[in-house]
Design an enzyme around this catalytic site. Structure first.
Site, short mmCIF file in Angstrom:
data_model
loop_
_atom_site.label_atom_id
_atom_site.label_comp_id
_atom_site.label_asym_id
_atom_site.label_seq_id
_atom_site.Cartn_x
_atom_site.Cartn_y
_atom_site.Cartn_z
N ASP A 90 32.85 37.30 46.68
CA ASP A 90 32.95 38.74 46.92
C ASP A 90 31.75 39.18 47.77
OD1 ASP A 90 34.86 41.00 45.36
OD2 ASP A 90 33.04 41.81 46.29
N ASP A 122 31.13 37.68 53.09
CA ASP A 122 31.66 38.83 53.82
C ASP A 122 32.77 38.29 54.71
OD1 ASP A 122 32.33 40.93 55.43
OD2 ASP A 122 30.27 41.51 55.90
N VAL A 123 34.01 38.53 54.32
CA VAL A 123 35.13 37.91 55.03
C VAL A 123 35.25 38.38 56.48
CG1 VAL A 123 36.46 37.47 52.91
CG2 VAL A 123 36.87 39.59 54.22
N SER A 146 51.10 43.79 50.77
CA SER A 146 51.36 44.97 49.96
C SER A 146 52.77 45.45 50.24
CB SER A 146 50.36 46.08 50.36
OG SER A 146 50.72 47.32 49.79
N TYR A 173 45.83 51.15 56.87
CA TYR A 173 46.11 50.23 55.76
C TYR A 173 47.51 49.64 55.92
CZ TYR A 173 46.47 48.41 51.00
OH TYR A 173 46.62 47.59 49.89
N LYS A 202 48.41 45.61 56.54
CA LYS A 202 49.19 44.80 55.60
C LYS A 202 50.45 44.23 56.25
CE LYS A 202 46.35 44.97 52.20
NZ LYS A 202 45.68 43.74 51.74
P1 NAD Z 1 39.82 46.24 44.55
O1 NAD Z 1 39.33 47.31 45.45
O2 NAD Z 1 39.83 46.48 43.08
O3 NAD Z 1 39.01 44.88 44.84
C1 NAD Z 1 38.81 44.43 46.15
C2 NAD Z 1 37.60 43.53 46.19
O4 NAD Z 1 37.41 43.11 47.56
C3 NAD Z 1 36.29 44.23 45.76
O5 NAD Z 1 35.65 43.47 44.74
C4 NAD Z 1 35.46 44.28 47.04
O6 NAD Z 1 34.06 44.16 46.82
C5 NAD Z 1 36.01 43.08 47.81
N1 NAD Z 1 35.73 43.18 49.26
C6 NAD Z 1 35.87 44.27 50.05
N2 NAD Z 1 35.44 43.99 51.29
C7 NAD Z 1 35.03 42.70 51.29
C8 NAD Z 1 34.49 41.84 52.28
N3 NAD Z 1 34.25 42.28 53.53
N4 NAD Z 1 34.21 40.56 51.94
C9 NAD Z 1 34.42 40.12 50.68
N5 NAD Z 1 34.92 40.89 49.69
C10 NAD Z 1 35.23 42.17 50.00
O7 NAD Z 1 41.30 45.86 45.06
P2 NAD Z 1 42.57 45.30 44.27
O8 NAD Z 1 43.37 46.44 43.83
O9 NAD Z 1 42.18 44.23 43.32
O10 NAD Z 1 43.35 44.66 45.51
C11 NAD Z 1 43.25 43.29 45.86
C12 NAD Z 1 44.13 43.07 47.10
O11 NAD Z 1 45.47 43.45 46.79
C13 NAD Z 1 43.70 43.90 48.31
O12 NAD Z 1 43.91 43.16 49.48
C14 NAD Z 1 44.65 45.08 48.27
O13 NAD Z 1 44.85 45.64 49.54
C15 NAD Z 1 45.91 44.43 47.72
N6 NAD Z 1 46.81 45.37 47.06
C16 NAD Z 1 46.39 46.15 46.02
C17 NAD Z 1 47.29 47.05 45.44
C18 NAD Z 1 46.91 47.95 44.30
O14 NAD Z 1 47.70 48.87 43.98
N7 NAD Z 1 45.79 47.76 43.64
C19 NAD Z 1 48.59 47.12 45.93
C20 NAD Z 1 48.98 46.32 46.99
C21 NAD Z 1 48.09 45.43 47.56
#
Ligand code: NAD
Length: 248
Positions: free
Chosen positions: A38, A61-62, A140, A154, A158
């Protein structure tokens, strides 16, 4: 059906919280050694700590190719290589179309698209050498329709993940690597809770055929299946998990 990932090494990005953290927990429970990566290494290590000796946290940092390469090198040094890559790192801005700035647009694509590309390409090099690999990218419902909470940046990012997944799947299949996307609907994580009010989340949940938000562990179950030998003939596909919100 028992999912057995014994002997496999996995990296989960965005694993400090949410879907990534839950996925790491399920992969460990299935027997894999898991790197929780992370942006914040302290939070990544804190998430790994309760999972026991087969989990460890590290910073990445991706957006940065060098940072992703360093992550892969660290995991390869420690575990011999990478078998499973789950790209959960993602960001969401709820900004409406007219107000989206160039900076937000670029950040969204840097994390959600370029970050996924960096991780897929770097992991695939390690997997090719081992002749086996599983890549699961977080897209997503937004990638197939329009985001409920996120802006156009966003949604566009996706959709790009779906295209990247298909193209990588086609080229990597001969090397024993499958590449698939997971398309969650509204899942109960920080990302959902910080981008709207509890009242609106409740209203969205009631509007779905299955009248609740999805749980991170339900998405993690699907990801673990895709990471397993049971999913050997699935590649280039996208898997909806949205309580019936989008049926296509
Ligand atoms: P979240 O925001 O709870 O967690 C995302 C994590 O990514 C965080 O810990 C953050 O620190 C990390 N992150 C952000 N930028 C980064 C970077 N540059 N390098 C490394 N780490 C980084 O999100 P989530 O809800 O667990 O979602 C996870 C994935 O699923 C995401 O790609 C999100 O778009 C996707 N998603 C989530 C939902 C939802 O409703 N929660 C729905 C569809 C898709």
């Amino acid at each position: 059906m028992k999912i057995d990932l014994g002997g496999r090494t996995a990296i989960v990005t965005g694993a400090a919280q949410g879907i990534g953290r839950q996925t790491a927990q399920h992969l460990v429970a299935a027997g894999a050694t898991v790197a929780l990566a992370d942006l914040d290494p302290t939070r990544a290590r804190a998430a790994a700590e309760p999972l026991g000796p087969t989990a460890f946290g590290l910073g990445v940092d991706v957006r940065s190719r060098a940072s992703v390469d360093a992550m892969i090198a660290t995991v390869a040094d420690r575990c011999g290589g990478v078998d499973i890559m789950v790209t959960c790192a993602g960001i969401l801005y709820p900004t409406r179309f007219d107000a989206i700035t160039e900076g937000e647009w670029e950040q969204t694509f840097a994390v959600n698209v370029t970050g996924v590309f960096h991780c897929c390409q770097a992991a695939a090099r390690s997997m090719t050498a081992r002749g086996w690999g599983r890549i699961v990218n977080l897209s997503s419902t937004a990638g197939k329709s329009v985001s409920t909470l996120g802006g156009a940046h966003y949604t566009a990012s996706k959709a790009a993940v779906l295209g990247l997944t298909r193209a990588a799947a086609k080229e990597l299949a001969p090397f024993g690597i499958t590449v698939n996307s997971v398309c969650p609907g509204l899942i109960d994580t920080e990302m959902a809770r910080t981008n709207t009010t509890p009242e609106r989340l409740d209203a969205y949940a009631r509007s779905f055929p299955i009248q609740r938000l999805g749980r991170p562990e339900e998405v993690a179950d699907l990801i673990c299946f895709l990471a397993s030998d049971h999913a050997a003939y699935l590649t280039g596909a996208s898997f909806d998990i949205n309580g019936g919100d989008l049926m296509i």
